[in-house]
Write an enzyme that holds these catalytic residues in place. Structure first.
Site, short mmCIF file in Angstrom:
data_model
loop_
_atom_site.label_atom_id
_atom_site.label_comp_id
_atom_site.label_asym_id
_atom_site.label_seq_id
_atom_site.Cartn_x
_atom_site.Cartn_y
_atom_site.Cartn_z
N GLN A 148 78.92 -25.61 82.64
CA GLN A 148 80.17 -25.81 81.91
C GLN A 148 81.29 -26.18 82.88
OE1 GLN A 148 79.14 -21.85 79.54
NE2 GLN A 148 81.16 -22.55 78.96
N ARG B 100 92.00 -10.87 79.85
CA ARG B 100 92.01 -11.23 78.42
C ARG B 100 91.78 -10.01 77.55
NH1 ARG B 100 92.26 -15.79 75.03
NH2 ARG B 100 92.27 -17.36 76.66
N ARG C 120 81.76 -16.23 75.31
CA ARG C 120 82.54 -16.48 74.10
C ARG C 120 83.40 -15.28 73.68
NH1 ARG C 120 79.30 -19.36 69.19
NH2 ARG C 120 80.97 -20.64 68.37
N GLU D 269 85.99 -19.77 70.15
CA GLU D 269 85.78 -18.34 70.35
C GLU D 269 86.22 -17.44 69.19
OE1 GLU D 269 87.84 -18.92 74.15
OE2 GLU D 269 86.47 -17.43 74.96
#
Lengths: 470, 753
Positions: free
Chosen positions: B191, B304, B336, B707
């Protein structure tokens, strides 16, 4: 030399018979549409179709090519996605595209092949069966809803299918390439060639039946060893009735047994029970003898046959002997059988018409999973009195377990909550589960109790309630 | 528009890493890894493996020409273990041989002698031992210590979630070959192509310009190939660099599961305070993140978690502290949701526990505290275009929640063996990389002289159909038919310094860049038309659906002719545009700023039926009202919601990672680690596309969708929990996910001994 048809070409190869069909098609034939996801039959990305003539008619089964030894392809028609592609997308492919049923695409070919295999079945299309055809395919992207929508559309399109001439209809309607018309002839010619070849008995390291566990456990070893595959041994196949005895060849696959009219008639719910055994692809390869010989303490088939008081015929060279299935298991993965002895047959007496049968299996995931605990029971009951009881359970000890004391206890008892609770007490003393990836020992004990209760609640819903038992 | 890859996918013609035709003389790699989770390397002897027939090289730390370091955020992770091993499955050596089987067999001949050291697998234990990846971080709003004094109800508890294996169906891999002058080409299933390039350059001791990384597509990523595709790319590159041969590395599933990190398990303490109207006044939470043996992306994931610790609720007083704990598991990584789900699971647990104590439904507390416009998050940003209440109310009305609740109540009244449970799961998810600098992207657009168009971006296609969206942006902006446009591979020589495809932001960032590049090209083409047709400066030229007009009047000019005449006029038909999300910033020194371009909202209602005899469950339905903005591709976006939801349900129910005390992964294969199959997904997933204003920062107003839906899956946990309570009202199942059938049965019959 292994001879078979691969898509529209006849192939003969000297590659070792224990090589997986997956490795053969990808790395020898450079057919890269078949994907590698897990190499243990648990994802379905490598699904291919295996065709043969059954009673003169062309029939296909889906299999996970990672668990299929090349030797078992002999005389068959192997179909990969490359052998299904037409100039335009087939209805199976188009429906998946239309419904957004492919995201990363890595699992997609497996779904296309499984669903195409379903279309090839000479029966009226039925949505639950179309879904069932995908029970061995894992998709990590879509959440399956788009694939369900694709299946709905597909089943509608298949409603016109002529089940008398399935392949003609599929070819006419762009489901299959035209070369499928010539396959029956090619298979016949191929068989003639194979029959003319000198099939000498050669020494081998492994006798592989379905290969569905051996190729999970020891793929490298099998790949480089001399192996003998079960395929050229039709005597190991078949299900027949001999008076009041049912005889099954050791090489009978789980799916063959599941679909067999005689077995269906004797055990009406077995068709549903065996749905919980692995996946369509693996049931199409895994055999009864393999399940017994593998000696997994949670072998679903073994648990089933234990309560039927089944007998095995072991064959070594030309000599044969009988052994009760429940006497086959000495300790963990240790059998009362020599390495050279093959499980040729299994037989059991047809249960009395009044006898009751049930199978329960609980796994973390209901389908395509190995049991935490499974259990089977056979009961003869008259006037609320248990005349005969056979109880088995897997996942509760080192071997697939026949619960001798519990079965004995139940005999002669009346159906009552207290009896069943006592039976559980006795069973709890008999079993000895361990903690592992499939659950803690404590959970397995509780689960076994629940499954024992489930058997009786299913048999006697008017006499027993869950509340009385727990 | 359908996914542009779908035609190739259903025919098996799409090319993934392992499908790339191999070059003559290719060597195949097998990674030899540690079978001890923590220890001191006393001796490493590869001589027998090297002597194995067919083996060309065995590479270890000693063979690295540059620096043995691949840590992205913190340089704490070697490519090959050196001195010590820190997790079971840590790569120690790479065997290169003429076939994979030979390399695998030879790897068994490697002798690794390790003196065992104590193994830690639990994050709280690591914290006690002082093993932290970095100093703890705290987000603060108001003053919780004061606010708790005015709370009528204070509830404390513990919530824990397990990890999650990505289970991309395509395993990790890379294929590298040497180019001239010591340059290396690496095809990687990553990715983050720039991460592979940057770290390969460090390990090989060359400049980034000597490494070209190319990505065709991924057979699934889900975060698992954001940072953790890097080692395999480097190993292949290193092998090619040292042996001057092409080198292929494609991990087997067991190796992949053993060696790669997963979603982070967390163990958290919460304390929540409410007033008499169920308003949450104060919330304190301490997160213990199980980071594994190296930092990897854990610091960013941890951040996060803090950003989403209050989910979609306004809480005036918050103290949230997070510890990134170093254990002897494989370094856990992006997945995710990226820490968001872990943060949300704790606040939802706190609310459910509070509801139990107060004797109300959790939904009463949830609804009473939903974010409103201009509310403050615990990180300084205020809500703008808040859709929290709108989503909730839309879900209630559109799905007739009163009827649904009544059906569940009646069912439970009439059944003893089967019980239903229902739950609400509202979400609010911030869109942007929380590391502000990463919010940039570039696009290179060529119009060829025949009128066809090639687009290169930094976006990596991994099933999310980002290429389809890029193609839509280019075709729509240029006003031409989509079949004129091709999306190229993601390649570091065409688009440099890319951010990974992650954070749900790929379509926004790269789409904006494509849009800008196409607008610039359009301006040039418009100029050409005006010159050719002697139009005035103020005249309006339009290209729409391949028709060209001036002031609304069609003119006699085709796209092909326009393009060729522009080329013939010696004007550039190529554009390279750069986009950086405007107005975002965040200062970690004060833990405050405006980190997100916008937020995505939604509400899911989950209904489940539990078999209280067997402990199994089936999801009847999940009904979702989701804030899409104006979706630019409803088929793709629906697929993201369905797939994300199911992945979230899997995390909360079946997917159970089990490590033993030695740090060995026990659920190490698909036979023991179960992800949802076609039978375990909800019977019905009903998605209501809410037509919301979107955001100017979203490409064409179409909000990010990768997500957020995963977190709807958290509702599954609480629905099952409610069903258990319907069977046994006094049950108080621990807030420990996943809720496996085992946990369900044990909670139904706690007295069994």
């Amino acid at each position: 030399m292994t001879r078979f048809i691969l898509n529209d070409q006849e192939v003969s190869t000297d590659i070792k018979a224990g090589t997986t069909v997956l490795d053969f098609v990808r790395y020898n034939q450079h057919l890269k549409g078949t994907k590698i996801g897990c190499r243990e039959g648990d994802c379905g990305a490598c699904t291919v179709l295996v065709g043969s003539l059954e009673n003169g008619k062309l029939a296909y089964k889906s299999v996970t090519s990672c668990l299929m030894p090349l030797g078992n392809a002999a005389g068959k028609h192997l179909v990969t996605i490359e052998g299904l592609n037409l100039k335009e997308l087939s209805p199976v492919q188009q429906n998946i595209v239309n419904e957004g049923g492919t995201q990363c695409g890595f699992c997609t070919v497996g779904f296309v092949v499984s669903l195409t295999g379903y279309c090839m079945q000479p029966e009226k299309a039925y949505y639950p069966k179309a879904i069932a055809a995908m029970d061995g395919n894992i998709c990590r992207c879509t959440g399956y809803k788009s694939l369900e929508r694709a299946a709905t559309n597909l089943v509608n399109q298949l409603s016109e299918k002529n089940t008398e001439a399935t392949f003609d209809w599929l070819i006419e309607n762009n489901f299959l390439p035209a070369y499928f018309k010539t396959v029956p002839e090619k298979l016949k010619n191929l068989q003639v060639k194979i029959n003319h070849e000198d099939n000498q008995e050669e020494p081998y390291d492994f006798f592989i039946s379905g290969g569905t566990d051996l190729l999970v456990q020891k793929p490298e070893l099998v790949g480089k060893s001399a192996v003998k595959t079960s395929l050229p041994h039709p005597e190991l196949k078949g299900i027949s009735r001999n008076g009041d005895t049912i005889v099954l060849g050791g090489g009978t696959t789980v799916e063959e047994m599941r679909q067999h009219p005689e077995i269906k008639a004797l055990f009406p719910e077995l068709y549903a029970h065996l749905k919980l055994v692995s996946s369509t692809q693996v049931r199409n390869m895994g055999t009864l003898a393999g399940n017994f010989a593998n000696a997994s303490p949670i072998g679903d088939l073994t648990i089933f046959f234990l309560v039927l008081n089944s007998t095995l015929i072991l064959k070594k060279g030309e000599s044969r002997r009988e052994i009760l299935l429940k006497d086959l298991y000495l300790s963990y993965k240790t059998l009362a059988k020599e390495k050279e002895e093959l499980i040729e047959q299994i037989s059991f007496k047809v249960p009395a018409a009044s006898s009751l049968f049930n199978f329960e299996k609980i796994s973390k995931r209901m389908h395509l999973d190995i049991a935490s605990v499974n259990s089977a029971i056979q009961l003869k009951e008259e006037n609320n009195l248990i005349q005969e009881a056979n109880v088995s359970a897997g996942g509760v000890g080192p071997i697939p377990f026949y619960l001798t004391k519990t079965s004995e206890f139940l005999k002669g008892k009346t159906i009552a909550a207290e009896t069943i609770k006592q039976a559980n007490e006795i069973a709890q003393a008999e079993i000895n589960p361990i903690s592992d990836a499939r659950g803690t020992a404590q959970y397995k004990r509780l689960l076994f109790r629940q499954l024992l209760y489930a058997h009786f609640l299913k048999f006697f819903p008017d006499q027993l309630t869950l509340a009385q038992l727990v | 528009m359908k996914n542009i890859d779908s035609h190739g996918h259903v025919r098996g013609e799409s090319i993934y890493l392992d499908d790339i035709p191999v070059r003559h003389g290719t060597l195949y790699g097998w990674v030899f890894s540690s079978s001890v989770a923590h220890g001191k390397i006393l001796n490493l002897d590869v001589s027998e493996a090297l002597a194995f027939p067919g083996v060309h090289a065995v590479l270890t730390a000693a063979d690295i020409p540059g620096i043995n370091q691949i840590g992205g955020i913190i340089p704490d992770e070697p490519l090959f273990a050196e001195g010590e091993v820190h997790f079971w499955g840590q790569p120690v050596a790479l065997v290169l041989a003429e076939s994979e089987l030979i390399a695998q067999e030879a790897s068994h001949k490697i002798m690794l002698e390790v003196q065992k050291l104590p193994v830690i697998t639990e994050p709280r234990e690591a914290r006690k031992a002082g093993k932290l990846i970095m100093p703890p971080r705290t987000f603060k709003l108001g003053e919780t210590s004061v606010a708790f004094n005015s709370c009528k109800h204070i509830i404390e508890g513990i919530a824990e979630n397990g990890g999650q294996e990505h289970l991309y169906i395509e395993t990790q891999g890379a294929y590298a070959y040497p180019k001239e002058n010591g340059n290396i080409y690496i095809a990687s299933s990553t990715q983050g192509p720039t991460a592979v390039q940057r770290h390969a350059a460090v390990v090989l001791g060359v400049g980034m310009h000597q490494i070209e990384v190319d990505v065709m597509r991924l057979g699934g990523g889900f975060g698992g190939k954001e940072d953790q595709a890097t080692p395999w790319g480097i190993m292949a590159g290193l092998g090619a660099f040292l042996t001057k041969r092409a080198v292929k590395l494609s991990l087997h599933r067991l190796e992949d599961m053993k060696m790669t990190g997963k979603r982070h398990p967390y163990s958290s303490d919460f304390k929540i305070g409410l007033d008499e109207n169920y308003k949450i006044l104060a919330y304190e939470v301490t997160f213990h993140q199980n980071a594994g043996a190296a930092a990897d992306l854990s610091p960013a994931v941890l951040e996060r978690t803090l950003f989403h610790c209050t989910n979609t609720y306004f809480i005036p007083n918050v103290t949230a502290t997070a510890y990134s704990c170093k254990t002897n598991l494989p370094p856990n990584t992006a997945f995710r949701g990226f820490g968001g789900p872990q943060g949300m699971f704790v606040i939802e647990s706190a609310i459910n526990k509070a509801a139990e104590v107060l004797g109300v439904e959790a939904s009463v507390i949830q609804k009473a505290n939903l974010l409103k416009e201009n509310n403050l998050f615990p990180y300084g940003q205020r809500t703008e275009g808040c859709e929290a209440l709108n989503c909730w109310q839309t879900a209630e009305q559109h799905f007739d929640i009163e009827k649904l609740k009544k059906e569940v109540a009646e069912f439970n009244q009439n059944n003893t063996q089967f019980k239903k449970g229902i739950s609400f799961m509202p979400i609010c998810f911030g869109i942007s990389f929380t590391k502000t600098a990463m919010n940039q992207a570039r696009a290179l657009v060529h119009i060829y002289q025949d009128g066809s168009v090639g687009v290169s971006t930094g976006a990596v296609e991994m099933g999310q159909a980002v290429n389809t969206k890029m193609l839509q942006v280019a075709a729509k902006t240029l006003g031409i038919h989509p079949n004129r446009v091709r999306i190229e591979t993601t390649n570091t020589t065409r688009v440099a310094n890319t951010s990974p495809s992650a954070a749900s932001a790929t379509a926004d960032l790269n789409g904006k860049a494509v849009h800008m590049a196409c607008e610039n090209l359009l301006a040039r083409l418009t100029g050409q038309i005006k010159a050719q047709f002697q139009a005035e400066e103020a005249d309006e030229v339009k290209i729409e659906n391949e028709a060209i007009s001036i002031n609304g009047k069609p003119i006699d000019l085709t796209w092909e002719k326009l393009v060729f005449s522009t080329y013939w006029s010696r004007l550039s038909l190529s554009e390279n545009a750069h986009y950086a999300t405007p107005d975002i910033h965040f200062d970690p020194q004060v833990e405050s700023g405006w980190p997100f371009a916008y937020h995505v909202y939604g509400t899911a209602i989950t209904t489940v039926t539990v078999d209280c005899l067997r402990g199994t469950y089936d999801f009847d339905s999940v009904k979702i009202a989701h804030d899409f903005g104006s979706s630019m591709n409803t088929m793709v976006d629906r697929g993201q919601i369905e797939g994300g939801l199911v992945q979230g349900i899997g995390w909360m129910t079946l997917e159970e990672l089990i490590y033993n005390a030695d740090g060995r992964l026990v659920s190490n294969a698909l036979s023991t680690y179960k992800v949802p199959d076609i039978y375990s997904v909800p019977k019905e997933i009903d998605i209501h596309f809410m037509d919301t204003p979107g955001s100017k920062n979203a490409i064409f107003g179409s909000k990010a969708v990768g997500e957020p839906p995963l977190m709807y899956g958290i509702g599954a946990f609480f629905a099952i929990r409610n069903a258990i309570k319907a069977f046994r009202p006094e049950a108080r199942p621990d807030f420990i996910a996943p809720m496996t059938p085992e946990k369900v049965l044990m909670n139904l019959y706690p007295d069994f001994a």
